[in-house]
Design a protein around this motif. Structure first.
Motif, mmCIF file in Angstrom:
data_model
loop_
_atom_site.group_PDB
_atom_site.id
_atom_site.type_symbol
_atom_site.label_atom_id
_atom_site.label_comp_id
_atom_site.label_asym_id
_atom_site.label_seq_id
_atom_site.Cartn_x
_atom_site.Cartn_y
_atom_site.Cartn_z
ATOM 1 N N GLN A 1 -11.336 -41.126 5.566
ATOM 2 C CA GLN A 1 -11.978 -41.678 4.381
ATOM 3 C C GLN A 1 -13.457 -41.913 4.637
ATOM 4 O OE1 GLN A 1 -10.348 -45.506 3.335
ATOM 5 N NE2 GLN A 1 -10.702 -46.399 5.347
ATOM 6 N N ASP B 1 -15.218 -44.162 -0.302
ATOM 7 C CA ASP B 1 -13.797 -44.449 -0.557
ATOM 8 C C ASP B 1 -13.514 -45.935 -0.363
ATOM 9 O OD1 ASP B 1 -13.152 -41.744 -1.024
ATOM 10 O OD2 ASP B 1 -12.848 -41.369 1.119
ATOM 11 N N ASN C 1 -15.298 -48.145 -3.166
ATOM 12 C CA ASN C 1 -14.779 -47.891 -4.511
ATOM 13 C C ASN C 1 -13.304 -48.235 -4.673
ATOM 14 O OD1 ASN C 1 -17.183 -46.919 -5.716
ATOM 15 N ND2 ASN C 1 -16.908 -44.944 -4.715
ATOM 16 N N ASN C 2 -12.556 -48.300 -3.577
ATOM 17 C CA ASN C 2 -11.100 -48.436 -3.693
ATOM 18 C C ASN C 2 -10.517 -49.710 -3.077
ATOM 19 O OD1 ASN C 2 -10.918 -45.883 -4.970
ATOM 20 N ND2 ASN C 2 -10.983 -44.858 -2.984
#
Length: 331
Positions: free
Chosen positions: A149, A153, A156-157
């Motif tokens: 990742q 990533d 945002n996650n």
């Protein structure tokens, strides 16, 4: 501004504490020779090969195993080390994979291991890698760009709670709550794609006065994201015992760390290995209780002012080293 790509690798990378590292490793190589063995060293974080080149130049009988998770670094180091190609094995791997690398190459033990932790000069200089907060670039931060990742990533996650946790734990950032809250609010409108976008949001919540003592307001958050993306501290906790287990009697492990989280892990393993394991009050120290390691540095060693002037990135380096004084247990 000169494009760093146009410079030869030797000019793009100044090895940190080069002479001290080599002088600490040298007795391990001599110990191997005294037993009629050809000395073998692992440069577990090869980077652009500065330390490796210096070792290969100084010790004509030395065989070097160079490990790096960054394929671009391996390619550049390979070019730099071409004059020594009959004495080197360069491997694309993470440095906690030392046992697998040695097994694949047919080595049962080595006589020295060098680890220069943290982000490399190459990764900082390659703007598109997204490690630096000082210029806008894709929010990546992977040391191995072939897998895993990215920092984008993560921001945002991850949940707000997880962002708080990693920014506070890995970045030692006291404004972690504010930063995580702002990240979550901003990404709801538009996901993060660049370092500049993230820096802008961090600047909006970190008080200006904090920069006077803590440096750039995004410094700690970027450190935290880099550690999370590359699992750096998890890897290090596996890599230090792997290095210690790989060295022969008289062999040495030299580690340079660049922040307190890394140094704490290194210190813990080295101190534990340097103490007797005999139970408190035990009348006789049995052979199995004797310390495996001898500490070679008093606390941590740091670069000189002259070294820091030549290479400002060396300023935060902290060096620790140990020697194996008890033969390895074999299965």
């Amino acid at each position: 501004m000169t494009d760093p790509h146009q410079k030869p690798t030797s000019e793009r990378h100044v090895p940190v504490l080069k002479d001290r590292c080599i002088n600490l490793l040298a007795p391990g190589f001599e110990s191997a020779r005294s037993r009629g063995e050809a000395p073998v060293v692992i440069d577990a974080t090869l980077g652009m090969g500065g330390h490796s080149e210096a070792m290969l130049q100084r010790f004509p009988d030395l065989h070097l195993v160079g490990i790096d998770r960054d394929e671009e670094a391996l390619a550049l180091a390979g070019e730099r080390l071409k004059p020594f190609d009959v004495r080197i094995d360069l491997v694309h791997a993470v440095y906690d994979e030392i046992p697998e690398v040695l097994a694949d190459l047919g080595f049962t033990q080595v006589h020295g291991v060098l680890m220069d932790l943290g982000v490399s000069s190459l990764q900082l200089d390659e703007r598109e890698r997204g490690f630096a907060y000082s210029f806008d670039a894709p929010l990546d931060m992977r040391m191995d760009t072939s897998r895993g990742q990215t920092a984008a990533d993560v921001v945002n996650n991850y949940s707000e709670e997880d962002l708080v946790r990693i920014i506070r734990k890995w970045g030692e950032e006291k404004f972690a709550g504010r930063i995580a809250n702002r990240i979550v609010a901003a990404r709801a409108a538009k996901p993060f794609t660049t370092t500049g976008e993230l820096v802008e949001q961090i600047r909006g919540v970190v008080p200006a006065g904090a920069a006077k003592s803590g440096g750039h307001p995004a410094k700690r958050t970027f450190q935290a994201l880099r550690i999370e993306v590359n699992e750096e501290l998890d890897v290090l906790e596996r890599a230090i015992p792997a290095a210690v287990n790989a060295i022969a009697l008289g062999g040495r492990v030299v580690v340079m760390s660049y922040h307190s989280l890394e140094d704490k892990i290194v210190k813990g393993f080295f101190q534990a290995g340097s103490k007797s394991s005999a139970p408190l009050g035990f009348p006789v120290e049995l052979e199995e209780h004797k310390a495996e390691l001898k500490t070679l540095t008093k606390g941590t060693e740091v670069p000189t002012a002259a070294e820091i002037a030549e290479n400002p990135r060396a300023a935060s380096a902290r060096l620790r080293a140990v020697e194996r004084i008890k033969a390895r247990r074999t299965a």
